[in-house]
Enzyme design. Sequence first.
Site, short mmCIF file in Angstrom:
data_model
loop_
_atom_site.label_atom_id
_atom_site.label_comp_id
_atom_site.label_asym_id
_atom_site.label_seq_id
_atom_site.Cartn_x
_atom_site.Cartn_y
_atom_site.Cartn_z
N ASP A 120 0.86 -1.18 0.00
CA ASP A 120 0.00 0.00 0.00
C ASP A 120 0.90 1.23 0.00
OD1 ASP A 120 -2.40 1.54 0.29
OD2 ASP A 120 -1.89 1.84 2.40
N SER A 121 0.29 2.37 -0.25
CA SER A 121 1.03 3.63 -0.18
C SER A 121 1.44 3.96 1.26
CB SER A 121 0.18 4.75 -0.75
OG SER A 121 -1.06 4.80 -0.06
N TYR B 9 -0.45 8.46 -2.53
CA TYR B 9 -0.44 8.18 -3.97
C TYR B 9 -1.64 8.86 -4.64
CZ TYR B 9 2.96 4.28 -3.57
OH TYR B 9 4.07 3.51 -3.35
N GLY B 10 -2.65 9.16 -3.81
CA GLY B 10 -3.94 9.62 -4.34
C GLY B 10 -3.88 10.92 -5.11
N ASN C 223 -6.09 1.19 -3.28
CA ASN C 223 -7.06 1.39 -4.36
C ASN C 223 -6.45 2.21 -5.49
OD1 ASN C 223 -10.25 0.84 -3.61
ND2 ASN C 223 -8.90 0.93 -1.84
N THR C 224 -5.67 3.23 -5.12
CA THR C 224 -5.11 4.12 -6.14
C THR C 224 -4.13 3.35 -7.03
OG1 THR C 224 -5.32 5.92 -4.54
CG2 THR C 224 -3.94 6.32 -6.46
N CYS D 117 -11.17 3.22 -0.77
CA CYS D 117 -9.85 3.69 -0.31
C CYS D 117 -9.55 2.89 0.95
CB CYS D 117 -9.90 5.18 -0.03
SG CYS D 117 -8.39 5.83 0.73
N THR D 118 -8.28 2.52 1.09
CA THR D 118 -7.89 1.67 2.21
C THR D 118 -8.34 2.17 3.58
OG1 THR D 118 -5.82 2.90 2.09
CG2 THR D 118 -5.83 0.65 1.19
N1 DGL Z 1 -3.97 3.83 0.05
C1 DGL Z 1 -4.61 4.87 -0.73
C2 DGL Z 1 -5.82 4.27 -1.45
O1 DGL Z 1 -6.37 3.26 -1.06
C3 DGL Z 1 -5.01 6.05 0.11
C4 DGL Z 1 -3.85 6.90 0.56
C5 DGL Z 1 -3.09 7.55 -0.58
O2 DGL Z 1 -3.58 8.53 -1.19
O3 DGL Z 1 -2.02 7.09 -0.88
O4 DGL Z 1 -6.25 4.81 -2.44
#
Ligand code: DGL
Length: 278
Positions: free
Chosen positions: A17-18, A49-50, A81-82, A191-192
């Site tokens: 994940d980010s 990452y978003g 998700n991103t 989103c996580t």
């Molecule tokens: N993990 C990101 C997601 O699920 C959320 C946080 C981010 O923007 O990196 O989209």
Amino acid sequence: MEHTYKDRKYAPIGVFDSGIGGLTVAREIMRQIPHEDIIYFGDTARVPYGSKSKDTIIRFSRQIIRFLKTKDVKAIVVACNTASAQALEDIRPELDIPILGVVKPGARVAAEVTKNDKIGVIATSSTIESQLYNRVIHMHNPKAQVFGKACPLFVPLVEEGWLKDPVTKEVACRYLEPLMASGIDTLIMGCTHFPLLRSLLREILGEEVMLVNPAYETTKDLERVLKENGIANDGAGRTDGQRHEFYVSDAANKFRAFADSILPYGVDRTQLIDIESY
Ligand code: DGL
């Protein structure tokens, strides 16, 4: 390779994940398929990452996958998700092990459970811009109307631990207002971090709106893929107690505190790695 597993069944699953949010996906894997070992990587140095471009998210994802491959993982789950929306389809052909994202399973279940064919998606700006949730929902349910809403402020609010704070509620009311006005009966928490806001979302939306957590369905898909490939861990090769490993690219202490608050057991050790070197 730091490790090699002769029997692929006993190799771990890579989850990335980010940052810390993907722990909600790791938690779901631990809950549903407890025999599986996890190597988790959170890109805490480069989160979020978003708000980043597709090219950057692909480059970051490739580096993380190279790192996870040094751990000889048997499959990879893109918990973010991103990254699932922006990088997964470009990266999939480069891999010789199964890789799953969270968007497709989440979209599929929403397309199936909606009764009035009005589905809301809340996610980062980048995930909403990718339109992947819309495309996959329409593949499964061509009649569906999809209402996307970027909710970037939820990410820092969750990381601050303000899950039920009046400020978070005010922000949530503003974000959800147009979706409620559209008459959605299903909302994807795309989103996580957002499943951690489930009770607040429930309070605002009422009992009528179905809340979809993509992590749940992704884990079901993962279990099926592992079985189909003959690499599901039966638990017979278990040797020691500490089974999951956690790696981050920055701020290991903050990660550990968050992990301890959402995982069913304490995370003793979080290791810092230089992800740019992969
Ligand atoms: N993990 C990101 C997601 O699920 C959320 C946080 C981010 O923007 O990196 O989209």
